[in-house]
Write a protein that holds these residues in place. Structure first.
Motif, PDB file in Angstrom:
ATOM      1  N   SER A 201      19.958  12.001  24.409  1.00  0.00           N
ATOM      2  CA  SER A 201      20.296  13.407  24.191  1.00  0.00           C
ATOM      3  C   SER A 201      19.085  14.256  23.838  1.00  0.00           C
ATOM      4  O   SER A 201      19.166  15.489  23.874  1.00  0.00           O
ATOM      5  N   ASN A 217      13.813  17.887  23.417  1.00  0.00           N
ATOM      6  CA  ASN A 217      14.484  19.153  23.141  1.00  0.00           C
ATOM      7  C   ASN A 217      15.933  18.898  22.780  1.00  0.00           C
ATOM      8  O   ASN A 217      16.463  17.800  22.955  1.00  0.00           O
ATOM      9  N   ARG A 218      16.578  19.978  22.268  1.00  0.00           N
ATOM     10  CA  ARG A 218      17.982  19.908  21.915  1.00  0.00           C
ATOM     11  C   ARG A 218      18.719  21.064  22.570  1.00  0.00           C
ATOM     12  O   ARG A 218      18.183  22.177  22.656  1.00  0.00           O
ATOM     13  N   PRO A 219      19.951  20.832  23.015  1.00  0.00           N
ATOM     14  CA  PRO A 219      20.712  21.917  23.656  1.00  0.00           C
ATOM     15  C   PRO A 219      20.904  23.118  22.741  1.00  0.00           C
ATOM     16  O   PRO A 219      21.012  24.251  23.202  1.00  0.00           O
ATOM     17  N   GLU A 220      20.948  22.854  21.404  1.00  0.00           N
ATOM     18  CA  GLU A 220      21.152  23.955  20.464  1.00  0.00           C
ATOM     19  C   GLU A 220      19.955  24.892  20.377  1.00  0.00           C
ATOM     20  O   GLU A 220      20.075  26.006  19.841  1.00  0.00           O
ATOM     21  N   LEU A 221      18.803  24.427  20.904  1.00  0.00           N
ATOM     22  CA  LEU A 221      17.581  25.244  20.849  1.00  0.00           C
ATOM     23  C   LEU A 221      17.036  25.425  22.263  1.00  0.00           C
ATOM     24  O   LEU A 221      16.031  24.822  22.633  1.00  0.00           O
ATOM     25  N   PRO A 222      17.687  26.241  23.084  1.00  0.00           N
ATOM     26  CA  PRO A 222      17.219  26.422  24.469  1.00  0.00           C
ATOM     27  C   PRO A 222      15.819  27.018  24.513  1.00  0.00           C
ATOM     28  O   PRO A 222      15.501  27.959  23.782  1.00  0.00           O
ATOM     29  N   ALA A 254      13.196  31.224  18.453  1.00  0.00           N
ATOM     30  CA  ALA A 254      13.234  29.922  17.774  1.00  0.00           C
ATOM     31  C   ALA A 254      12.220  29.846  16.647  1.00  0.00           C
ATOM     32  O   ALA A 254      12.410  29.099  15.690  1.00  0.00           O
ATOM     33  N   SER A 291      15.794  15.003  16.646  1.00  0.00           N
ATOM     34  CA  SER A 291      17.178  14.565  16.778  1.00  0.00           C
ATOM     35  C   SER A 291      18.013  14.949  15.563  1.00  0.00           C
ATOM     36  O   SER A 291      19.190  15.303  15.692  1.00  0.00           O
ATOM     37  N   SER A 293      17.280  17.420  13.394  1.00  0.00           N
ATOM     38  CA  SER A 293      17.146  18.824  12.989  1.00  0.00           C
ATOM     39  C   SER A 293      18.438  19.567  13.256  1.00  0.00           C
ATOM     40  O   SER A 293      19.185  19.279  14.178  1.00  0.00           O
ATOM     41  N   GLN A 294      18.741  20.529  12.432  1.00  0.00           N
ATOM     42  CA  GLN A 294      19.965  21.312  12.546  1.00  0.00           C
ATOM     43  C   GLN A 294      19.601  22.795  12.688  1.00  0.00           C
ATOM     44  O   GLN A 294      18.648  23.267  12.088  1.00  0.00           O
ATOM     45  N   VAL A 295      20.375  23.488  13.464  1.00  0.00           N
ATOM     46  CA  VAL A 295      20.179  24.917  13.611  1.00  0.00           C
ATOM     47  C   VAL A 295      20.805  25.626  12.423  1.00  0.00           C
ATOM     48  O   VAL A 295      21.961  25.376  12.075  1.00  0.00           O
TER      49      VAL A 295
END
Length: 296
Positions: A201, A217-222, A254, A291, A293-295
């Protein structure tokens, strides 16, 4: 009228005779080539293999057909075992080798060789001239006119080195460096593939597992991407040096989610972890940080 027909027949006969002479010349040339190819075939072999090949090619009698077949089979099995050991030791696997004699005398033999093969997934073709000189009962062998052909995708790393090795005709340096370069590329491929399977992921390989770049990368941070750039550089002298860097791509929006100092110093912090933890542990630390990290 009969005289005209006779003249025409004579002309046809002359044309046919000329064609026959031409065909005879071509046959003689092909026979000479075949003899030379047979000599080239047996030149690099000694002992039982040379005797067997000489028998098969009709050059000499060395026993019955059964004896020759037995010798040939035994020698082939020994050569296969030797080739297997050599491949395991040096990592070079040859797929074809052709030899052409350019000059042959009692004191000098010049051959043109073309060798194809691969080292791991690195495919190559090498052409060169091999010269054997005999002077005062001493033999000397030299290599010249070295030419190396490789996949264009590897030329960015190997271009300067290949130019240098072609100038020096250093065949040993070529194969030794190809082995080292291939080993370092295999290390990178295994590491990238391991992390992609472990963190699917977060980790992506846009150029495939043999590329130089692994993205995090993470989907929450495009648009927010951390990249591990892992080129393997080869100097003109054959030195192989892997270099690993962390690159950041952070959009303006971001940046508001991260302390600017931490983002700006990410590359330097990663280099410190590389020195302390080593490549795999340092990369996994960064991957786990992304992995987890939280938004906000």
């Amino acid at each position: 009228m009969e005289e005209n027909m006779c003249e025409e027949n004579m002309e046809e006969v002359q044309v046919l005779e000329a064609q026959i002479d031409q065909l005879r010349a071509e046959v003689a040339e092909l026979q000479d080539r075949q003899k030379q190819n047979l000599k080239d075939m047996t030149f690099n072999f000694r002992g039982k293999m040379q005797d067997a090949l000489s028998y098969v090619c009709g050059q000499k009698q060395v026993g019955s057909k059964e004896e020759v077949e037995s010798r040939l089979k035994e020698e082939v099995e020994e050569l296969e075992e030797d080739l297997k050991r050599q491949t395991q030791m040096n990592g070079i696997s040859l797929s074809s080798c052709t030899t052409k004699t350019l000059q042959s005398s009692s004191r000098k033999l010049v051959q043109q060789l073309s060798v194809s093969g691969h080292c791991s997934e690195l495919v190559f073709q090498v052409e060169f001239q091999l010269s054997d000189f005999t002077l005062d009962q001493r033999s000397q062998r030299t290599i010249s006119d070295l030419n190396v052909v490789m996949d264009a995708g590897e030329l960015s790393s190997l271009g300067s080195f290949l130019s240098g090795v072609e100038e020096s005709s250093d065949l040993l340096l070529l194969f030794r460096t190809l082995r080292t370069f291939s080993d370092r590329c295999d290390d990178r491929r295994r590491t990238f593939q391991h992390f992609q399977e472990k963190y699917p992921s977060v980790v992506s390989l846009p150029g495939g597992c043999r590329s130089e770049v692994m993205n995090l990368n993470r989907p929450e941070l495009p648009g927010c991407v951390l990249s591990i750039h892992w080129p393997v550089e080869v100097s003109r002298e054959g030195g192989v040096t892997p270099k690993i860097n962390l690159l950041t791509k952070i959009p303006e929006k971001a940046l508001q989610l991260f302390p600017s100092q931490a983002v700006g110093g990410a590359a330097e912090a990663f280099q410190s972890m590389l020195r302390i933890l080593g490549p795999e542990a340092a990369m996994e630390s960064v991957i786990r940080a992304v992995s987890l990290s939280q938004v906000m």
